[in-house]
Scaffold this motif. Structure first.
Motif, PDB file in Angstrom:
ATOM      1  N   GLY A 223       2.499 -44.004  17.081  1.00  0.00           N
ATOM      2  CA  GLY A 223       3.266 -44.390  17.425  1.00  0.00           C
ATOM      3  C   GLY A 223       4.536 -43.344  16.662  1.00  0.00           C
ATOM      4  N   PHE A 224       5.180 -43.219  15.653  1.00  0.00           N
ATOM      5  CA  PHE A 224       5.852 -42.103  15.131  1.00  0.00           C
ATOM      6  C   PHE A 224       5.643 -40.801  14.856  1.00  0.00           C
ATOM      7  CE2 PHE A 224       7.331 -39.926  11.621  1.00  0.00           C
ATOM      8  CZ  PHE A 224       8.535 -39.802  10.895  1.00  0.00           C
ATOM      9  N   ARG A 225       4.052 -40.481  15.238  1.00  0.00           N
ATOM     10  CA  ARG A 225       2.896 -39.839  14.788  1.00  0.00           C
ATOM     11  C   ARG A 225       3.314 -38.891  16.186  1.00  0.00           C
ATOM     12  NH1 ARG A 225      -0.700 -36.855  12.017  1.00  0.00           N
ATOM     13  NH2 ARG A 225      -0.815 -39.170  11.162  1.00  0.00           N
ATOM     14  N   ASP A 226       3.423 -38.911  17.485  1.00  0.00           N
ATOM     15  CA  ASP A 226       3.638 -38.849  18.275  1.00  0.00           C
ATOM     16  C   ASP A 226       5.295 -38.630  18.802  1.00  0.00           C
ATOM     17  OD1 ASP A 226       1.221 -39.515  19.666  1.00  0.00           O
ATOM     18  OD2 ASP A 226       1.544 -40.736  20.684  1.00  0.00           O
TER      19      ASP A 226
ATOM     20  N   LEU B 215      13.203 -35.246  40.053  1.00  0.00           N
ATOM     21  CA  LEU B 215      13.128 -34.247  40.206  1.00  0.00           C
ATOM     22  C   LEU B 215      13.099 -34.264  38.841  1.00  0.00           C
ATOM     23  CD1 LEU B 215      13.954 -31.378  41.272  1.00  0.00           C
ATOM     24  CD2 LEU B 215      16.653 -31.896  40.890  1.00  0.00           C
ATOM     25  N   PHE B 216      13.658 -34.802  37.379  1.00  0.00           N
ATOM     26  CA  PHE B 216      13.255 -34.698  36.385  1.00  0.00           C
ATOM     27  C   PHE B 216      11.744 -34.933  36.047  1.00  0.00           C
ATOM     28  CE2 PHE B 216      17.784 -35.445  36.434  1.00  0.00           C
ATOM     29  CZ  PHE B 216      18.282 -34.589  35.604  1.00  0.00           C
ATOM     30  N   PHE B 217      11.475 -35.626  36.219  1.00  0.00           N
ATOM     31  CA  PHE B 217       9.815 -35.696  35.522  1.00  0.00           C
ATOM     32  C   PHE B 217       8.831 -34.516  36.077  1.00  0.00           C
ATOM     33  CE2 PHE B 217      11.365 -40.959  35.211  1.00  0.00           C
ATOM     34  CZ  PHE B 217      11.139 -40.762  34.421  1.00  0.00           C
ATOM     35  N   THR B 218       9.242 -34.071  36.916  1.00  0.00           N
ATOM     36  CA  THR B 218       8.988 -33.354  37.758  1.00  0.00           C
ATOM     37  C   THR B 218       8.449 -31.465  36.842  1.00  0.00           C
ATOM     38  OG1 THR B 218       9.310 -33.141  40.444  1.00  0.00           O
ATOM     39  CG2 THR B 218       8.841 -31.485  39.859  1.00  0.00           C
ATOM     40  N   PHE B 219       9.473 -32.275  36.275  1.00  0.00           N
ATOM     41  CA  PHE B 219       9.363 -30.645  35.195  1.00  0.00           C
ATOM     42  C   PHE B 219       9.282 -31.670  33.949  1.00  0.00           C
ATOM     43  CE2 PHE B 219      11.819 -29.267  38.908  1.00  0.00           C
ATOM     44  CZ  PHE B 219      10.628 -27.861  39.000  1.00  0.00           C
ATOM     45  N   ALA B 220       9.399 -32.641  33.431  1.00  0.00           N
ATOM     46  CA  ALA B 220       8.606 -33.132  32.273  1.00  0.00           C
ATOM     47  C   ALA B 220       6.984 -32.559  31.842  1.00  0.00           C
ATOM     48  CB  ALA B 220       8.872 -34.040  32.462  1.00  0.00           C
ATOM     49  N   ALA B 221       7.045 -31.940  30.468  1.00  0.00           N
ATOM     50  CA  ALA B 221       5.731 -31.244  29.989  1.00  0.00           C
ATOM     51  C   ALA B 221       5.565 -31.096  28.917  1.00  0.00           C
ATOM     52  CB  ALA B 221       6.150 -29.860  29.629  1.00  0.00           C
ATOM     53  N   SER B 222       4.805 -31.214  28.297  1.00  0.00           N
ATOM     54  CA  SER B 222       3.717 -31.816  27.078  1.00  0.00           C
ATOM     55  C   SER B 222       4.258 -32.448  25.543  1.00  0.00           C
ATOM     56  CB  SER B 222       2.082 -31.153  26.492  1.00  0.00           C
ATOM     57  OG  SER B 222       3.710 -29.934  25.657  1.00  0.00           O
ATOM     58  N   GLY B 223       5.968 -31.650  26.270  1.00  0.00           N
ATOM     59  CA  GLY B 223       7.220 -32.294  24.643  1.00  0.00           C
ATOM     60  C   GLY B 223       7.236 -33.900  25.106  1.00  0.00           C
ATOM     61  N   PHE B 224       7.493 -34.186  26.553  1.00  0.00           N
ATOM     62  CA  PHE B 224       8.208 -34.646  26.597  1.00  0.00           C
ATOM     63  C   PHE B 224       6.949 -36.208  27.041  1.00  0.00           C
ATOM     64  CE2 PHE B 224       8.512 -37.863  30.829  1.00  0.00           C
ATOM     65  CZ  PHE B 224      10.036 -38.316  30.513  1.00  0.00           C
ATOM     66  N   ARG B 225       5.453 -35.095  27.430  1.00  0.00           N
ATOM     67  CA  ARG B 225       4.676 -36.715  26.902  1.00  0.00           C
ATOM     68  C   ARG B 225       4.313 -37.473  26.235  1.00  0.00           C
ATOM     69  NH1 ARG B 225       0.158 -37.008  30.618  1.00  0.00           N
ATOM     70  NH2 ARG B 225       1.107 -35.095  31.259  1.00  0.00           N
ATOM     71  N   ASP B 226       4.243 -36.132  24.826  1.00  0.00           N
ATOM     72  CA  ASP B 226       4.832 -36.849  22.999  1.00  0.00           C
ATOM     73  C   ASP B 226       5.512 -38.017  22.943  1.00  0.00           C
ATOM     74  OD1 ASP B 226       2.263 -36.035  22.910  1.00  0.00           O
ATOM     75  OD2 ASP B 226       3.188 -33.933  21.901  1.00  0.00           O
ATOM     76  N   PHE B 227       6.442 -37.506  23.072  1.00  0.00           N
ATOM     77  CA  PHE B 227       7.857 -38.244  22.918  1.00  0.00           C
ATOM     78  C   PHE B 227       7.757 -39.192  23.236  1.00  0.00           C
ATOM     79  CE2 PHE B 227      12.241 -39.497  23.093  1.00  0.00           C
ATOM     80  CZ  PHE B 227      12.787 -38.965  21.668  1.00  0.00           C
ATOM     81  N   THR B 228       6.965 -40.014  24.680  1.00  0.00           N
ATOM     82  CA  THR B 228       8.095 -40.753  25.593  1.00  0.00           C
ATOM     83  C   THR B 228       6.640 -40.949  25.504  1.00  0.00           C
ATOM     84  OG1 THR B 228       6.814 -39.872  27.703  1.00  0.00           O
ATOM     85  CG2 THR B 228       9.400 -39.913  26.488  1.00  0.00           C
ATOM     86  N   ARG B 229       4.597 -41.586  24.926  1.00  0.00           N
ATOM     87  CA  ARG B 229       4.345 -42.593  24.714  1.00  0.00           C
ATOM     88  C   ARG B 229       4.272 -43.380  24.772  1.00  0.00           C
ATOM     89  NH1 ARG B 229       0.625 -38.601  23.157  1.00  0.00           N
ATOM     90  NH2 ARG B 229      -0.099 -38.057  24.787  1.00  0.00           N
TER      91      ARG B 229
END
Lengths: 292, 292
Positions: A223-226, B215-229
């Motif tokens: 979780g920390f890694r992501d 609108l916000f979620f439309t432009f969320a990308a890979s950094g957001f993906r990792d951070f919010t997994r």
């Protein structure tokens, strides 16, 4: 339009790396451009760009290249744009359209207004979302923008024809075109990109400066890694982005701090119902987004 | 010890899912246990556990099973532990050692002290770090703990022999054994696991409740993906963990909020040097950790 005639005549690109170089290669591959002229700070980089066919030739003097260009793409780091805008401003021709590839828009628009003044209508700001690191001409790929998003952020002074030209150029690169105001663009990217980076850096920094930091890192898991993957991003680049989008980022940071204040209160009150509610709303939104 | 004689006689497991079931399977695979008896709330689950060979038989009455057990592992969700401790407390034999698999320790130790009182020395708390979701006996694997970390958090009342027994059992499962005090354990996991989950849930929630969330979620990308997994994690489970580790989590949350206060000030002052400094320290720590 004549079938044998490219849609654009001369394209000038400032910065022939990933963003600018891929733009040039994509338009060439589409047979949509007659000539690509490249400008850059480093002669050797321009030579490589020419050898790789990213540009047809290196420009020497903007006075001779800008007036008859159809599109001028400024694809340098945002910090260099004010100087470039100032250099090209005297030479804009009647049909010249200037656009950019910066990842923040409010500051770029302000710099463009300062340089172009009465000609600001010729500047159509845009943000291609495709890789953040500029890694030189050898990183450029003609398919980089295929299926990627490009956000065009029109100014009130842009007429339809100029706006359509810029959108058309990015569409020829294979991109999906979106329109936002510069202000909304900066808010959205502050929220979904710049803030998460700031938060991730903050967590790792908060642990790293402790005398017993090693103990904490020993037990950090997936979780920390992501969550902290983006804390390995480039410090200078993210410093520049955070400063360039400072106003919007401060707004998003304050919204987030209010959210944390509420969570602190909920936790302090041991309000399990509200805690589960917040987590549940987040989870559903994340799952819907992740599967879209 | 006789070569043909298993190291442990009877093992009793409360909760025959991923954590408890894998413990049983690993000790059986090591030839280290004579008999595994399982307890659980759902008879059908115990039947499946028995069919899969995770347990040898289902226990009916703790009065008949606890007194001659060598190790009793309580591997249920933490919220169920106080009741189980109370049920088994009257039957602890002279050689019975109780341990647990809970992911928080302060609350578990408090529940154990309340139930075991003068016999608290027979309880050796532990936290195997191997998957958070309890997915039933079919998820149990004999190699689950191979190379994984198990944190044992001894109490002042534990004598060396009991402590060694618990550590030995986990070592036979293939785990790497660490020792922390219960308090330090809770601080560490608040910082590297519970807080990141809270922060990730908070970011997604803050966006999800906006009228223009899409609108916000439309432009969320890979950094957001990792951070919010991790914001897609189970709301009830994380509610329970956050509440169970509330005190330590509040401490870590406050430390993090101070960090954000500083970052807000740095950003507000446009102090690029300090911003880059913070990002740089974080990046180096993250990269060193990531490559270790």
């Amino acid at each position: 339009m004549d079938a044998g005639q490219p849609e654009f005549g001369k394209i000038v690109v400032f910065g022939t790396g990933l963003i600018g170089g891929s733009f040039a290669l994509a338009l060439k591959a589409a047979g949509a451009v007659e000539e690509v002229v490249g400008f850059g700070r480093t002669p050797s980089t321009l030579r490589v760009a020419q050898e790789l066919g990213v540009i047809d030739r290196a420009g020497i003097n903007p006075a001779h290249e800008i007036g008859d260009a159809d599109i001028v793409l400024v694809a340098t780091p945002v910090a260099q744009m004010p100087e470039i805008f100032a250099r090209i401003a005297p030479y804009l021709g009647p049909n010249t359209i200037v656009t950019d590839g910066g990842s923040t828009k409010g500051d770029v628009v302000a710099a463009a207004r300062a340089a172009f003044r009465g000609h600001i209508g010729k500047f159509v700001p845009a943000h291609p979302i495709a890789g953040a690191e500029n890694s030189g001409p050898s990183a450029a790929r003609r398919d980089l923008y295929q299926g990627k998003k490009v956000v065009v952020t029109p100014l009130p002074e842009n007429n339809d024809e100029r706006l359509d030209h810029v959108k058309r150029a990015w569409a020829l690169c294979g991109a999906d075109i979106y329109e936002l105001t510069p202000e909304m663009h900066d808010r959205v990217f502050a929220a979904v990109s710049h803030l998460p980076h700031l938060l991730s850096f903050a967590l790792v920094h908060d642990l790293a400066v402790r005398p017993d930091a090693d103990l904490f890192f020993t037990f950090a898991a997936s979780g920390f890694r992501d969550f902290t993957r983006i804390a390995a991003s480039h410090p200078e680049m993210w410093r520049d982005i955070c400063l360039a989008n400072r106003a919007a980022l401060l707004g998003e940071l304050d919204s987030y701090r209010s959210q944390l204040d509420e969570l602190r209160e909920v936790l302090d009150q041991a309000d399990g119902e509200r805690l589960e509610d917040i987590f549940g709303i987040a989870r559903q939104a994340r799952r819907e987004w992740g599967s879209s």
